[in-house]
Write an enzyme that holds these catalytic residues in place. Structure first.
Site, PDB file in Angstrom:
ATOM      1  N   ALA A  93       0.752  -1.168  -0.094  1.00 28.73           N
ATOM      2  CA  ALA A  93       0.003  -0.046   0.148  1.00 28.73           C
ATOM      3  C   ALA A  93       0.663   1.361   0.054  1.00 28.73           C
ATOM      4  O   ALA A  93       0.302   2.220  -0.520  1.00 28.73           O
ATOM      5  CB  ALA A  93      -1.011   0.099   1.268  1.00 28.73           C
ATOM      6  N   PRO A 131       3.208   4.265  -0.739  1.00 32.03           N
ATOM      7  CA  PRO A 131       3.183   5.555   0.366  1.00 32.03           C
ATOM      8  C   PRO A 131       1.731   5.933   0.863  1.00 32.03           C
ATOM      9  O   PRO A 131       1.770   6.865   1.614  1.00 32.03           O
ATOM     10  CB  PRO A 131       4.090   6.786  -0.376  1.00 32.03           C
ATOM     11  CG  PRO A 131       3.482   6.450  -1.693  1.00 32.03           C
ATOM     12  CD  PRO A 131       3.651   5.046  -2.075  1.00 32.03           C
ATOM     13  N   GLY A 132       0.606   5.177   0.078  1.00 32.45           N
ATOM     14  CA  GLY A 132      -0.665   5.463   0.576  1.00 32.45           C
ATOM     15  C   GLY A 132      -1.702   6.015  -0.320  1.00 32.45           C
ATOM     16  O   GLY A 132      -2.736   6.499   0.220  1.00 32.45           O
ATOM     17  N   GLY A 133      -1.358   6.773  -1.302  1.00 35.90           N
ATOM     18  CA  GLY A 133      -2.243   7.435  -2.182  1.00 35.90           C
ATOM     19  C   GLY A 133      -3.722   6.631  -2.528  1.00 35.90           C
ATOM     20  O   GLY A 133      -4.596   7.214  -2.374  1.00 35.90           O
ATOM     21  N   LYS A 134      -3.375   5.259  -2.827  1.00 34.34           N
ATOM     22  CA  LYS A 134      -4.504   4.547  -3.147  1.00 34.34           C
ATOM     23  C   LYS A 134      -5.356   4.277  -1.865  1.00 34.34           C
ATOM     24  O   LYS A 134      -6.653   4.163  -2.011  1.00 34.34           O
ATOM     25  CB  LYS A 134      -4.080   3.295  -3.973  1.00 34.34           C
ATOM     26  CG  LYS A 134      -3.322   3.316  -5.164  1.00 34.34           C
ATOM     27  CD  LYS A 134      -2.826   2.240  -5.720  1.00 34.34           C
ATOM     28  CE  LYS A 134      -2.168   2.523  -7.026  1.00 34.34           C
ATOM     29  NZ  LYS A 134      -0.698   3.358  -6.596  1.00 34.34           N
ATOM     30  N   ASP A 171      -1.434  -3.383  -5.961  1.00 30.53           N
ATOM     31  CA  ASP A 171      -0.351  -2.664  -6.905  1.00 30.53           C
ATOM     32  C   ASP A 171       1.105  -3.148  -6.573  1.00 30.53           C
ATOM     33  O   ASP A 171       1.740  -2.871  -5.574  1.00 30.53           O
ATOM     34  CB  ASP A 171      -0.353  -1.155  -6.263  1.00 30.53           C
ATOM     35  CG  ASP A 171       0.622  -0.146  -7.010  1.00 30.53           C
ATOM     36  OD1 ASP A 171       1.068  -0.568  -8.226  1.00 30.53           O
ATOM     37  OD2 ASP A 171       0.759   1.215  -6.710  1.00 30.53           O
ATOM     38  N   CYS A 213       3.311   0.083 -12.105  1.00 27.19           N
ATOM     39  CA  CYS A 213       3.727   1.006 -12.919  1.00 27.19           C
ATOM     40  C   CYS A 213       5.078   0.821 -13.725  1.00 27.19           C
ATOM     41  O   CYS A 213       6.220   1.101 -13.552  1.00 27.19           O
ATOM     42  CB  CYS A 213       4.058   2.296 -11.887  1.00 27.19           C
ATOM     43  SG  CYS A 213       5.300   1.867 -10.684  1.00 27.19           S
TER      44      CYS A 213
END
Length: 431
Positions: free
Chosen positions: A250, A252-255, A312, A365
């Site tokens: 998860a 750095p946490g954007g999602k 991710d 990515c």
């Protein structure tokens, strides 16, 4: 007659290094860590952290990043000027790269660029370095604009996505990526666009020229967070909900923040303690909450299945090459194959944790089809079917492929500032 004892002659004191040399030494260490040790630039930044002046730390990073971005062109200049090709790991080559990138790309006066680079040779061929640099300066040498991709990268991407896409990637390589923000409240997009003087590619997204993030309106109150528009799409494709969601790998946490802001009860799993702490800090700033778990996805499992699972997965990260040019120097075909094997195993494991009627989203990515299309196409699990992404779920200029997956190849959205390369697939579990 005995001759009187005389003290030995005093050793000549070494001349002190010119001001600014420590930053160049740190840049040399950063480049060595990436090019010889295969470390990510971010992981190597400890070499610059010992510098007392923040501006020196920033300069060391800027020099190293620009050398990595322009390495093929820098080496071409060096090789056409020397009688014999210098070894790739020769200190003379590293010193010349550092001096030339400053003089030809970063605006450093040539005399300062060479004066601070010569001490890096440490008793080696200083005359060679000085001579090659001087010859290139007198001849009016320039660097290619835009920079050339590494030959093996250009060949790989041309084969995967076509020569036009590879050229588009090169065209974007020297452009400074814009600053993308994701809003906690997508309904306030127009309001925040006006406040920040930003444009928007879709609801909940803002795009600005680069700025000091912490000084922008909305930072302190947590109205938004920094997130490339491509990176925001996997969570967007899950949508709003009131059930449970797993965000795997998860940080750095954007999602995680997107899912929490969309109403989900989120469990965020991350194996790196430092990255998990950063995720916790980010959640606190934007006044959102999630259950945080420090664990390896391949060893952990939830107490019960979730309504939505977002993976991710760890990948080569070649899609973020504009911001992190070091990735292109570290990724080799064997590494891509190894990562794809891990991704397949993670995806199969994550599928076990989806409730009937729930969704599974896989994202990387990466610009390597082995990590995207190949992994998704090989995925099979009882009860799962592809949930095709619709064009209206994406920004204008992006579209799903024939299978309903999302591939964002190099050079995408170039007319509005570009975006990171990504692959995203979505499935629904019907039983």
């Amino acid at each position: 007659m005995r001759k009187p004892n005389r003290p030995p002659p005093a050793k000549a004191q070494a001349e002190p290094d010119p001001p600014g040399t420590p930053a160049r030494r740190a840049a040399l260490k950063l480049l060595d860590a990436v090019l010889r040790q295969g470390l990510p630039l971010e992981a190597a930044l400890g070499a610059a952290n010992g510098l007392p002046n923040p501006s020196d730390r920033g300069l060391a990073r800027a020099i190293a990043s620009e050398v990595l971005r322009r390495l093929p062109d820098l080496d071409a200049l060096i090789d056409e000027t020397t009688d014999r090709v210098l070894p790739d790991d020769a200190k003379a080559r590293f010193a010349l790269r550092i001096a030339l990138v400053q003089a030809l790309a970063l605006g450093t006066p040539p005399h300062a660029a060479i004066a601070t680079a010569l001490p890096l040779v440490d008793g080696g061929p200083r005359r060679l370095v000085h001579g090659v640099f001087g010859t290139l300066m007198r001849s009016g040498a320039t660097l290619a604009e835009p920079p050339h991709l590494l030959p093996e990268v250009a060949e790989r991407w041309s084969k995967a996505w076509g020569e036009e896409a590879a050229e588009a990637a090169r065209a974007n390589f020297s452009d400074r990526p814009p600053l993308d923000l994701t809003l906690a409240d997508p309904s306030a997009t127009a309001e925040w666009a006006e406040k920040l003087g930003a444009t928007s590619l879709m609801p909940g997204h803002l795009r600005l020229d680069n700025a000091d993030v912490t000084s922008l309106p909305g930072f302190e109150e947590g109205a938004w967070w920094v997130q490339d528009v491509s990176a925001s799409l996997p969570a967007r494709l899950i949508g709003r909900g009131e059930g449970t969601a797993l965000d795997l790998c998860a940080a750095p946490g954007g999602k995680t923040m997107q899912l929490a802001a969309a109403g989900w009860q989120v469990t965020a799993v991350e194996m790196a303690a430092k990255r998990l702490a950063r995720l916790s800090d980010n959640l606190a700033r934007v006044n959102l909450s999630a259950d945080l778990v420090e664990a390896d996805v391949m060893r952990w499992e939830p107490q019960e299945p979730a309504d939505a699972v977002l993976l991710d997965a760890p990948c080569s990260a070649t899609g973020i090459f504009r911001r992190h040019p070091d990735v292109l120097h570290r990724v080799r075909p064997r590494a891509v194959a190894d990562l794809a094997e891990v991704q397949r195993a993670m995806l199969a494991r994550a599928a076990q944790w989806v409730k009937p009627g729930g969704h599974l989203v896989y994202a990387v990515c990466s610009l390597e089809p082995q990590e995207g299309e190949d992994v998704a196409s090989a995925f099979t699990a009882p009860g799962f079917a592809i949930d095709p992404v619709c064009p209206e779920e994406l920004p204008v200029g992006l579209a799903p492929n024939d299978q309903g997956f999302v591939r964002i190849p190099p050079g995408s959205l170039a007319q509005v500032g570009g975006c990171d390369g990504f692959f995203i697939a979505r499935w629904r579990r019907d039983s």
